[in-house]
Structures are given as structure tokens and as C-alpha cells.
Scaffold this motif. Structure first.
Motif, short mmCIF file in Angstrom:
data_model
loop_
_atom_site.label_atom_id
_atom_site.label_comp_id
_atom_site.label_asym_id
_atom_site.label_seq_id
_atom_site.Cartn_x
_atom_site.Cartn_y
_atom_site.Cartn_z
N HIS A 68 32.11 52.94 36.24
CA HIS A 68 33.47 52.42 36.26
C HIS A 68 33.71 51.35 37.11
O HIS A 68 34.71 50.79 37.82
N ASP A 69 32.67 50.24 36.53
CA ASP A 69 32.63 48.95 37.16
C ASP A 69 34.16 48.01 36.91
O ASP A 69 34.59 47.33 37.73
N TYR A 70 34.46 48.27 35.66
CA TYR A 70 36.08 47.59 35.34
C TYR A 70 36.91 47.83 36.49
O TYR A 70 37.77 47.13 37.21
N GLU A 71 37.23 49.25 36.89
CA GLU A 71 38.19 49.75 37.71
C GLU A 71 37.93 49.22 39.16
O GLU A 71 38.86 48.95 39.94
N LYS A 72 36.61 49.14 39.46
CA LYS A 72 36.32 48.66 40.86
C LYS A 72 36.42 47.27 40.86
O LYS A 72 36.96 46.67 41.96
N LYS B 237 43.18 35.23 43.46
CA LYS B 237 43.56 36.33 42.38
C LYS B 237 43.61 35.63 41.02
O LYS B 237 43.24 35.85 40.06
N ILE C 142 38.84 45.38 39.07
CA ILE C 142 40.15 45.40 38.94
C ILE C 142 40.90 45.67 40.54
O ILE C 142 41.88 45.09 41.07
N GLU C 143 40.48 46.49 41.09
CA GLU C 143 40.57 46.99 42.43
C GLU C 143 40.45 45.85 43.48
O GLU C 143 41.33 45.50 44.17
N LYS C 144 39.22 45.16 43.19
CA LYS C 144 38.83 44.29 43.99
C LYS C 144 39.66 43.11 44.00
O LYS C 144 40.11 42.21 44.96
N ARG C 145 40.13 42.61 42.60
CA ARG C 145 41.04 41.58 42.25
C ARG C 145 42.37 41.69 43.03
O ARG C 145 42.70 40.88 43.58
N ALA C 146 42.97 42.88 42.97
CA ALA C 146 44.09 43.26 43.46
C ALA C 146 44.06 42.91 45.10
O ALA C 146 45.28 42.72 45.40
N SER C 147 43.02 43.10 45.75
CA SER C 147 43.11 43.01 47.00
C SER C 147 42.86 41.69 47.49
O SER C 147 43.04 41.34 48.81
#
Length: 398
Positions: free
Chosen positions: A233-237, A250, A239-244
Motif C-alpha cells: 500500500h505504498d501509493y496510499e501512504k 504539495k 498520498i497520505e504523506k502528500r496531503a500532510s
């Protein structure tokens, strides 16, 4: 009447290049056998090869094939029986499609198809992309009528009987790479751009390092990151990092599971450098377009092929090799900084290498491979015609 060919194998980029060339010749009907799902246990995630091949409106048949065992285990004893069942399945598919030739781009996925084709007397043309062929292609090469190779050095790795049938075609390159478009993605603030990729399936190790160093790198660089789709689930992680991230950082980060054929040319054209693995397709593509790179060879690659391929560019002064075992966030950002400090040096070396015969010959590899298929099918038709004429001779005399 259209000629029917069936393509299979684990290396999708040269397969796409061949499909593009055969489609231009118009008299071909193409079928593909591969993995529909990225993971056999996850039926909700279709593979990159399935998404790409079906985008050409090419019939795609799913076939899961067992990997060749590397050591003795309980699974090793079951392997022959599993492989036999897959050969039978492949034979049923081939009888239905009735191709004039089977073209294999290697990998364990191709094994049952190649063996079934040989049993059914369907000519097989194989293509080896790497300098040091993997186990599957070395073993399966005995079943091939022609063994096309990208590098002359590859010939010596095959059995002597196969070496005589080796044809140096080069590695087929996709249209999008051979003729880069003028279109490019917008780079915020015209900052230096890095394209990071772990190949079509992504690299969990590279993704981990990028995740840890992302904020620091984005303060200096614009990053386009192709991370793949894995069970980690690297993509999800990411994306979450980018959102933060703060809004200004960003904007500096673009992350994708896959890069489409339409996107890849403009991204490579835009990027100042590439960071990624050193598979055969990656090496030749970045060499052709003279792109400096930081290469992280896959340690588990067969016969250390990725390290050998990375060595080619490092010796030419167009790339830096980072060992995965010693790769840390600090090491990555320091290596990137050092490459940019000497960017002109690496660009000049990359441009010089791009104009050598060793690299430029790959520009027409797609056509040479297609010509080999033409010759193979034409030769088979002539043999069938002669056989029919011979068989009908006694009847006409009676």
C-alpha cells in the motif's frame, strides 16, 4: 487474410513496441497471454500489462504460471505437476487461436505457452532483453526457432545449439520514447525535476526511502514519482504523506501508481534526471534519450543482470549507482545533490553514448523483430504448402 500472432512474456515495454509496429503493418491479428491480476490472491487489482494491452483493443487471455523454484522445498515437488496443468491450458488456448507464431518476451509466465507451442509445432520466436539471460529464457531457448537478442554479449549465455539461431535485433522501443513529443508537464517555479520510478510494478524499497526524505527533497526539487501498486500500500501512504505537506511543497510532488504511454514521453522529456532500477528497458530508454540517472539495481535480479546493466551507464559517465543495501534517505538526497552539481558533465556523457552504434541500433529494433516474424510465418506457410503439394501428388497421378 490476416496473420495471427500470439504474444506472451513478462517484459511489457518491448511487447508494446512490437504491437505498435505490427499494428502499422495492418495484416496482423494480435492476441496476448499474460497475468490479468497484479497478485493472484487479489482479484480487485488488475495488472499493468492487462490495463496496457487491452487499451490497444487486443484480446487478452489470463494465465497464471508458477515461478521456477530456486531451491528444494515441498513446493518444488509439486512444480512439475502445476506446470503440466498450465501447459495443457495453454495448448487449449493455442488450438483455439491457431497463431502462425508465438512471440515470447521471457519470464516464467511464458514457460507453459512456449512449451505448448513447441508441442503443437507452432514456431516460437523469443526475445531476450538483458545482457545475462534469466533461467526461464535459457531453458526455453531450446524450443525457439529464433532467439532474438538485444545485446551481442547475450549470445554466449545460451547453449551452443541456440547460439546459431540468435539474431541481434536490439531492444524494441515504444513509439512514445523513440519520438518524444514537445508536450511536457508544467514544472512549478521551473525547478529542477526528478523522475523516480521502480518500474511498472514499483519498488517498495525505493518508495520507503522517498517517503522518509520527501519533505527535504521537495524544498529543492520537483518530483514526479511512479510508485506502482503493491500489497504494501505504498501509493496510499505516499498520498497520505502528500496531503500532510504544506501547500507550497504539495505542488512540488506528483505521485502515480502507473504512468500511461501518453504521459511517459513528456515526463522523461521534462525530467532533468531519473532515479530508479536498472532493468534492460530502463537502461536503453534513458540511454537513447541521453538522460542522466541514479540507478539502484535490484539485488535479486537473475545473475546480477541489473548491476551489469547499470555498470554500462556508470562506465560511460552518464549515471551513478547506489547499492540498495546501503541506500538511506541521506544517501539518496546527497547523491541527487551531487549529480545536479555536475549535471552538465553527466549530460554531455549521456549525449555522447546516445549517438554510438551500441545504443542507436535499438531505434529500429521493433522493425527488425517484426521482419523476423514475417520471415518465420512466411517460411512456415511455404513449408505447409510444399507438404500439401507432396501429399496430393500420388492422388493426382492415380
Amino acid at each position: 487474410m490476416k496473420r495471427t500472432v500470439l504474444i506472451t512474456g513478462g517484459h511489457i515495454s518491448p511487447a508494446i513496441a512490437l504491437i505498435q509496429e505490427l499494428s502499422r503493418r495492418e495484416d496482423y491479428s494480435i492476441h496476448f497471454i499474460g497475468r490479468r491480476y497484479a497478485f493472484s490472491e487479489a482479484k480487485d487489482r488488475t495488472s499493468f500489462e492487462y490495463e496496457t494491452i487491452t487499451s490497444f483493443s487486443i484480446p487478452f487471455t489470463d494465465l497464471q504460471s508458477p515461478r521456477f523454484p530456486s531451491r528444494m522445498s515441498r513446493k518444488t515437488m509439486l512444480f512439475p505437476f502445476i506446470l503440466l496443468s498450465k501447459i495443457i491450458t495453454a495448448a487449449k488456448i493455442l488450438r483455439k487461436i491457431r497463431p502462425g507464431a508465438v512471440i515470447s518476451f521471457g519470464g516464467y509466465i511464458s514457460a507453459p505457452v512456449v512449451m505448448a507451442a513447441w508441442l503443437l509445432h507452432i514456431p516460437v520466436i523469443m526475445h531476450e532483453q538483458t545482457i545475462a539471460p534469466g533461467r526461464a529464457n535459457r531453458m526455453l531457448s531450446r524450443y525457439a526457432r529464433s532467439m532474438c537478442i538485444a545485446w551481442e554479449e547475450s549470445r554466449k549465455y545460451f547453449p551452443s545449439s541456440v547460439q546459431k539461431r540468435c539474431i541481434l535485433t536490439g531492444l524494441p522501443i515504444r513509439d512514445e520514447i523513440r519520438s518524444l513529443t514537445k508536450e511536457s508537464l508544467h514544472t512549478p517555479n521551473s525547478q529542477k525535476t526528478i523522475y523516480i520510478t521502480g518500474g511498472s510494478s514499483g519498488s517498495h524499497r525505493i518508495n520507503q526511502v522517498v517517503l522518509d526524505v520527501l519533505p527535504q527533497m521537495l524544498k529543492r526539487y520537483h518530483i514526479i514519482h511512479q510508485c506502482g501498486d503493491s500489497h504494501f500500500h505504498d501509493y496510499e501512504k505516499l498520498i497520505e504523506k502528500r496531503a500532510s505537506l504544506p501547500s507550497d511543497l504539495k505542488k512540488q510532488y506528483e505521485v502515480y501508481k502507473y504512468i500511461s504511454l501518453k504521459q511517459i514521453a513528456s515526463i522523461l522529456h521534462q525530467a532533468d534526471i531519473m532515479v530508479g532500477r536498472s532493468g534492460a528497458n530502463t537502461i536503453i530508454e534513458i540511454a537513447l534519450i541521453a538522460k542522466p540517472a541514479i540507478l539502484i539495481p535490484l539485488p535479486e535480479s537473475a545473475f546480477n543482470e541489473q548491476k551489469k546493466q547499470a555498470d554500462l551507464l556508470e562506465k560511460k559517465g552518464s549515471a551513478i549507482i547506489c547499492d540498495q543495501q546501503t541506500l538511506t534517505p541521506d544517501r539518496l538526497i546527497n547523491t541527487v545533490d551531487n549529480l545536479f552539481k555536475k549535471l552538465k558533465y553527466y549530460q554531455v556523457n549521456a549525449q555522447s553514448y546516445a549517438h554510438t552504434e551500441e545504443i542507436s541500433r535499438h531505434r529500429m529494433a521493433h522493425a527488425r523483430l517484426a521482419d523476423s516474424i514475417d520471415d518465420c510465418i512466411r517460411g512456415r506457410r511455404n513449408m505447409v504448402s510444399e507438404s500439401n503439394n507432396t501429399d496430393s501428388g500420388p492422388d493426382s497421378d492415380s
